[in-house]
Design an enzyme around this catalytic site. Sequence first.
Site, PDB file in Angstrom:
ATOM      1  N   ASP A  10      -4.562   5.602  -2.047  1.00 46.42           N
ATOM      2  CA  ASP A  10      -4.121   6.825  -1.602  1.00 46.42           C
ATOM      3  C   ASP A  10      -2.937   6.918  -2.717  1.00 46.42           C
ATOM      4  OD1 ASP A  10      -2.690   8.608   0.016  1.00 46.42           O
ATOM      5  OD2 ASP A  10      -1.396   7.282   0.388  1.00 46.42           O
ATOM      6  N   ASP A  12       0.513   9.381  -2.389  1.00 41.32           N
ATOM      7  CA  ASP A  12       1.819   9.389  -1.997  1.00 41.32           C
ATOM      8  C   ASP A  12       2.408   8.166  -0.874  1.00 41.32           C
ATOM      9  OD1 ASP A  12       2.348  11.899  -3.216  1.00 41.32           O
ATOM     10  OD2 ASP A  12       0.833  12.765  -1.726  1.00 41.32           O
ATOM     11  N   ASP A 166      -0.958   3.682   2.538  1.00 46.95           N
ATOM     12  CA  ASP A 166      -0.047   3.490   3.479  1.00 46.95           C
ATOM     13  C   ASP A 166       0.110   4.249   4.689  1.00 46.95           C
ATOM     14  OD1 ASP A 166       0.733   6.114   2.212  1.00 46.95           O
ATOM     15  OD2 ASP A 166       2.777   5.911   2.934  1.00 46.95           O
TER      16      ASP A 166
END
Length: 221
Positions: A10, A12, A166
């Site tokens: 991922d 961001d 996250d």
Amino acid sequence: MHAPRAIVFDLDGTLVDSSRDIAAACNYALVAEGRAELPESTIAGFIGDGARVLLAKAFGVEPASETVDRALVPFQRYYASHAAVYTHWMPGAVELLTALAPLPLALATNKPRAATMALLDALGATSRFASLYCGGDGPLKPSPEAVLQALAPTGVSARDAWVVGDGVQDIGAANAAGAMSVAVLGGFTAERTLRAAGPDAVIGGLAELLPLLASLKDKMG
């Protein structure tokens, strides 16, 4: 859990801290629509499901509303040209990507492609990834398509790959695709929420990913 033949990251909150630039773009769109700005910390809690959902939460409307349709125009225009003003690598990200260079690395993000490319170019990171899957390329995470399409150019099947992120979107996409999922704490999602999503492993930060890999390789002999 077994060692991966490819890793899908991922962006961001995982590899980069982009909250300040995203908040600035969101507030630009709010002001353009005659609304008051929101605190950066509030907007950070909206990140993860793509620009449309982020704006819907900021405006307090449905994602399919005309308000969001209008707000997307100034948001995307502003963000594409301001994607890397304040954004910086998360601790250990550069060292990790360098150490993992022998593996095929892919990126699956719900961020629009124009902003993703602008950010990666600014960070000099585009060449670090074998493939990129961005918002607008197809279904957003947690759809498995994000993981499957990101992996396709690598030739590695989902069952032999890890997804590192996250957000619950990353865990959901990995689980749906049949990949192993590694949740990274310290991003935009609370630990309790991340653990509830059912990741295969949880690490406190990117610096813990290499030791996790090494422990699995040791077990394999």
